[in-house]
Write an enzyme that holds these catalytic residues in place. Sequence first.
Site, PDB file in Angstrom:
ATOM      1  N   CYS A 184       0.746  -1.452   0.113  1.00  0.00           N
ATOM      2  CA  CYS A 184      -0.171  -0.156   0.356  1.00  0.00           C
ATOM      3  C   CYS A 184       1.162   1.329   0.055  1.00  0.00           C
ATOM      4  O   CYS A 184       1.876   1.728   0.817  1.00  0.00           O
ATOM      5  CB  CYS A 184      -1.097   0.310   1.415  1.00  0.00           C
ATOM      6  SG  CYS A 184      -2.171   1.349   1.581  1.00  0.00           S
ATOM      7  N   CYS A 217      -0.421   3.862   2.722  1.00  0.00           N
ATOM      8  CA  CYS A 217       0.448   3.877   3.763  1.00  0.00           C
ATOM      9  C   CYS A 217       1.685   4.233   3.973  1.00  0.00           C
ATOM     10  O   CYS A 217       2.242   4.706   5.049  1.00  0.00           O
ATOM     11  CB  CYS A 217       0.579   2.149   4.423  1.00  0.00           C
ATOM     12  SG  CYS A 217      -1.655   1.583   3.998  1.00  0.00           S
TER      13      CYS A 217
END
Length: 306
Positions: free
Chosen positions: A46, A49
Amino acid sequence: MNFDQTSQSEVNNSQSVNLTNENFVQEVIEKSKSIPVIVDFWAPWCEPCKQIAPILDKLVASSNGRVVLTKMNIDEHPEISQQLQIQSIPAILGFHNGQPVDGFVGVQPESAIKAFVEKLADLNGPSDNDMALEQGRTLFSEKNYNEALEIFGKIAQSEPDNITALSMLANCYLKLNEIDIAKEIISNIESPDKDKNQDYVSAKSQIDILEKSEDSNIDEEEIKNLEKELEEKPDNHQLRYDVAIGFMSKGNYEQAMSHLLFIIEKDRMWNDEAPRKSLLEIFNALGPTDDLAIEGRKKLSSILFS
């Protein structure tokens, strides 16, 4: 900066706890009963993230232990995120008293994340620094500037981005006539929110007034001479304005306001409204709760709207 899985692990520093299915209840549910806990649900693949992780780390670290940061890799431990019905990451949840109380999904501006962290931290009640700020303000109002300076200095050391502490530190130095130190402190405050902080506005306005007076080169003796001349020429607005600027430079705001209000009452548009603009500088320097500023605003309103 690009992070791989190792980099993300490095971000999980001593300020955060890596969660598993086994320790979630203890580290989040139980711990949040004594201190707010943030859970960062992430995964190695991700990219958003990886953008948000260092911001969270920095902001939680700056909370001085009032919030705990935890992180859960949903690839390794998917059960908890499924139970919480998390469908997209990064997902950030704040827990208090065993329950999720706030959160957001996706990358957010740092200012929004900061507000989220501060909101959770406030669930603890006033911090030590919050209480110290009030103590410093009390000392400042009692004109104990050296003692107040020490308190604001300690807060600024522990929270280098605390606009209020830095601005009040500058205000203390201004009261102690350490103008250059005050200027340096104010010039080094870079937060985009600084102009919304009344303590910053007050210190900055005082410095602006002092710099304006430096340009006019009016000293105590010259102020007295101008006052004598003004007695003979009471309708000379420029002369009266020069006297007002002189009083402003010496911090005698009450006398300055009296002269500025006189000019405004006689000719509010004189010199492109310079007296009104100078009066507003004084109000900013004093702050909205100062009795002299409150009285001055009432008089100005009475003149402007009569």
